[in-house]
Scaffold this active site. Structure first.
Site, PDB file in Angstrom:
ATOM      1  N   HIS A 225       0.844  -1.184   0.000  1.00 16.85           N
ATOM      2  CA  HIS A 225       0.000   0.000   0.000  1.00 16.85           C
ATOM      3  C   HIS A 225       0.880   1.235   0.000  1.00 16.85           C
ATOM      4  O   HIS A 225       1.089   1.860  -1.021  1.00 16.85           O
ATOM      5  CB  HIS A 225      -0.952  -0.044   1.208  1.00 16.85           C
ATOM      6  CG  HIS A 225      -1.864   1.142   1.296  1.00 16.85           C
ATOM      7  ND1 HIS A 225      -2.229   1.703   2.500  1.00 16.85           N
ATOM      8  CD2 HIS A 225      -2.471   1.861   0.341  1.00 16.85           C
ATOM      9  CE1 HIS A 225      -3.029   2.725   2.260  1.00 16.85           C
ATOM     10  NE2 HIS A 225      -3.193   2.832   0.966  1.00 16.85           N
TER      11      HIS A 225
ATOM     12  N   CYS B  14      -0.472   0.467   9.652  1.00 13.88           N
ATOM     13  CA  CYS B  14      -0.713   1.819   9.111  1.00 13.88           C
ATOM     14  C   CYS B  14      -2.152   1.969   8.630  1.00 13.88           C
ATOM     15  O   CYS B  14      -2.878   2.856   9.052  1.00 13.88           O
ATOM     16  CB  CYS B  14       0.254   2.130   7.979  1.00 13.88           C
ATOM     17  SG  CYS B  14       1.918   2.475   8.568  1.00 13.88           S
ATOM     18  N   HIS B  15      -2.594   1.086   7.715  1.00 16.64           N
ATOM     19  CA  HIS B  15      -3.920   1.252   7.140  1.00 16.64           C
ATOM     20  C   HIS B  15      -4.706  -0.044   7.105  1.00 16.64           C
ATOM     21  O   HIS B  15      -5.644  -0.189   6.344  1.00 16.64           O
ATOM     22  CB  HIS B  15      -3.811   1.849   5.731  1.00 16.64           C
ATOM     23  CG  HIS B  15      -3.014   3.112   5.704  1.00 16.64           C
ATOM     24  ND1 HIS B  15      -1.682   3.141   5.384  1.00 16.64           N
ATOM     25  CD2 HIS B  15      -3.347   4.386   6.018  1.00 16.64           C
ATOM     26  CE1 HIS B  15      -1.220   4.382   5.485  1.00 16.64           C
ATOM     27  NE2 HIS B  15      -2.210   5.159   5.867  1.00 16.64           N
ATOM     28  N   GLY B  16      -4.270  -1.017   7.912  1.00 17.02           N
ATOM     29  CA  GLY B  16      -5.080  -2.212   8.101  1.00 17.02           C
ATOM     30  C   GLY B  16      -5.049  -3.230   6.976  1.00 17.02           C
ATOM     31  O   GLY B  16      -5.961  -4.049   6.862  1.00 17.02           O
TER      32      GLY B  16
END
Lengths: 222, 421
Positions: free
Chosen positions: A142, A168-170
């Site tokens: 990502h 960070c963003h799953g």
């Protein structure tokens, strides 16, 4: 004498020969500007190239040897190669079994590793040369964070079989670095070029003798 | 379309659209194309634009060098060696920057002597001149800070000697010295602040260059005859006449610069600076870079610490007073039969000082150094005011146009743009 027209203040050369046949001046202007553009590009190149990896950085990216005999079953070690974290996991038979869970495979975004994120010799159900040892570049596809190693079942959410979870963003990956669908990360975690130099020592950064010329430069995304 | 329509000469509708809202194209057209210049500028007038180009080259190469440099006493020297050996084209960037400093000073010194010969500092261009002297001072400071960064023997001992100049100041000298260094000797804090200032000052120079140009535009360029422009017959547009002249001069200049960068890259440097700084061993001879040698010679010629330091700074600061020390009302030395020759005495004097500065202060060098130092100040403080009073200048031509057309044998009434009203 059209050539003297520029003697009047303000009448630039660019205005002469605006219409009609191309003049000698048009030719000289275009040729001169073209040479200037080539010269500017030649001058710019050393500046641009100086920002590419230098010889010492490239030398530091030489292959590294890792002894796997100290990696306990179920344990992950992280080594640095080319300034990047490389995950090495000693996968137990139980952990390997999760990779073949059909229900779980149906949740994966690229279960067959079709996207070029690994060398040909790791394009298989376990994404490795020897199923016991997983070797990955530990960088989330990502936005470049380092995913956490979460091998325990149900440790991230109910039904979790073990894998990687990016704080960070799953984004989520299974224990072969295959990304689940519905998370921000688009691709599976990359597998670097590596080979076994002996039964328990791997060399990261070098393909097996018959493994082609895979390099991380050619993959979809690191 | 309401408001002032764009005056930019183009058929490009996008350019016109932008220029009506943001007049950058008409500004460039006015400043770099239509701008009227005296029609008689000779090649000595190239050195202003060359100095501007050198400033740009120094800033651009410097920014790329800073990407590879480590301002730490343990790593600075090695980071420069890595730059030379491992970084792609690092050697080129560094040699461009290193020799660029020398060529920047060559260009600026010629620019200053040109201004001096043709009286470009005289009323109403006093502030233009003083801003130029300020730029010279800033350049010297920048060059000094930059020379410390490679952390070779000359870097270290040059920094030690120059910062010790401040200890000559009575009472507060020693605290100032410690404050400048951030310690009791040149060390890591010194290197760090010098790197910071070396990166900052070029942008300060660029700002002062902006003021220099505003002051220049206020009354226009001086010219070899030193007489004022009286009308359009005395002028020609900057483009194409001076763009092409500047470009040609730039080409010649870049060839010489490139010969040094590619063939003689270390000719102007000191081999001592390829030895890593050693705080326990002073090299047998400490010399600054060539462009600071005349001032260094003045420092050494005076056998008193405080007076020597004051004389060295005075040698530069006296240039600020030049517009008032020169009492002659005639600008160009072309019309000044005495000053024309005295000018060359100053040139010889500065070259002599530079030579003395490059040698050990022994024997004849001490004598020559003292005579040359004495003459330097005599020239500005005594000769210049006196010559202005006693000299009888040659008659000035009635106008630039009259002078140049007579010289080239062209009758003034024919074929000269703007001559016929």
């Amino acid at each position: 004498m059209a050539d003297l027209a520029h003697g009047k203040p303000g009448a630039g050369a660019a205005l002469s020969g605006g219409h009609g046949a191309a003049s000698r001046r048009d030719f000289l202007t275009i040729a001169g500007n073209a040479i200037a553009a080539v010269g500017a590009a030649c001058v710019a190149w050393p500046f641009i190239d100086s920002m590419n990896p230098s010889a010492d950085v490239l030398a530091a990216g030489a292959p590294v040897d890792i002894d796997l005999s100290h990696v306990q079953p179920g344990q992950q070690i992280v080594v640095l190669w080319r300034s990047r974290p490389i995950f090495i996991v000693n996968r137990t038979p139980d952990l390997l079994k999760t990779l073949q869970d059909t229900k779980d495979i149906s949740l994966l975004s690229d279960p067959d590793s079709d996207v070029l994120q690994q060398p040909g010799y790791a394009k298989n159900w376990n994404r490795s040369i020897q199923p016991q040892y997983l070797v990955l570049v530990g960088i989330c596809t990502h936005l470049g964070c380092i995913p956490s190693f979460m091998p325990q079942a149900n440790s991230v959410s109910p039904g979790w079989l073990g894998g990687y979870f990016c704080p960070c963003h799953g984004s989520r990956y299974d224990l072969s670095g295959r990304v689940y669908s519905g998370v921000p990360a688009p691709y599976n975690l990359p597998v670097p070029p590596y080979r076994f130099v002996s039964k328990t020592v791997i060399r990261i950064g070098e393909n097996p003798p018959d493994g082609g010329d895979f390099s991380l430069d050619s993959i979809e995304q690191i | 379309m309401s408001g002032t329509p764009s005056t930019v000469r183009t058929n490009n509708r996008l350019v016109k659209w932008i220029d009506t809202r943001l007049p950058i194209f008409s500004f460039m057209q006015d400043a770099a194309m239509d701008y009227p210049e005296p029609r008689n500028l000779n090649y000595w007038w190239n050195f202003g634009s060359l100095a501007g180009i050198m400033l740009v080259i120094m800033i651009v190469t410097g920014i790329f060098l800073a990407m590879q440099y480590t301002p730490h006493v343990d790593h600075a020297f090695n980071s420069v060696e890595r730059l030379m050996r491992d970084v792609n084209y690092g050697w080129l960037l560094r040699y461009l920057h290193m020799n660029g400093a020398s060529f920047f000073f060559i260009v600026v010194y010629i620019h200053i002597f040109r201004g001096y010969y043709y009286g470009s500092y005289k009323e109403p261009r006093e502030l233009l001149w003083m801003l130029g002297v300020l730029i010279l001072l800033l350049m010297m400071a920048t060059a000094f800070f930059g020379y410390v960064l490679p952390w070779g023997q000359m870097s270290y001992w040059g920094a030690t000697v120059i910062t010790n100049l401040f200890t000559a100041i009575p009472v507060i000298g020693n605290p100032i010295h410690t404050w400048l260094l951030g310690g009791f000797a040149v060390d890591n804090p010194t290197l760090n602040r010098f790197f910071s200032l070396h990166y900052l000052l070029p942008f300060v120079i660029a700002g002062v260059v902006g003021l220099h140009l505003i002051a220049l535009r206020q009354h226009g360029s001086n010219n070899p005859l030193g007489i004022a422009v009286k009308g359009p017959q005395d002028q020609i547009p900057f483009h194409p006449y001076y763009t092409i002249k500047d470009m040609f001069g730039l080409g010649v200049f870049l060839i010489i610069y490139a010969i040094f960068v590619f063939e003689l890259p270390n000719a102007l440097g000191d081999p001592q600076n390829y030895i890593q700084a050693n705080p326990l061993q002073t090299p047998s001879e400490i010399v600054p870079e060539w462009y600071l040698l005349p001032f260094y010679a003045i420092l050494r010629s005076i056998p008193d610490k405080l007076i020597g330091v004051l004389a060295m700074f005075a040698a530069i600061f006296i240039l600020f007073l030049l517009p008032w020390l020169d009492t002659s009302r005639v600008r160009s030395s072309y019309f000044r039969p005495i000053h024309k020759w005295v000018f060359w005495l100053l040139v010889i004097d500065v070259v002599a000082l530079g030579t003395v500065g490059a040698h050990r202060p022994e024997g004849a060098y001490i004598v020559v150094g003292r005579i040359a130092t004495f003459y330097y100040f005599l020239h500005f403080i005594v000769l210049l005011p006196l010559i202005g009073w006693f000299e009888r200048p040659l008659p000035l031509p009635e106008s630039i146009a009259a002078a140049v057309t007579k010289k080239s044998g062209v009758p003034s009434a024919s074929a000269q743009p703007g001559a016929a009203e």
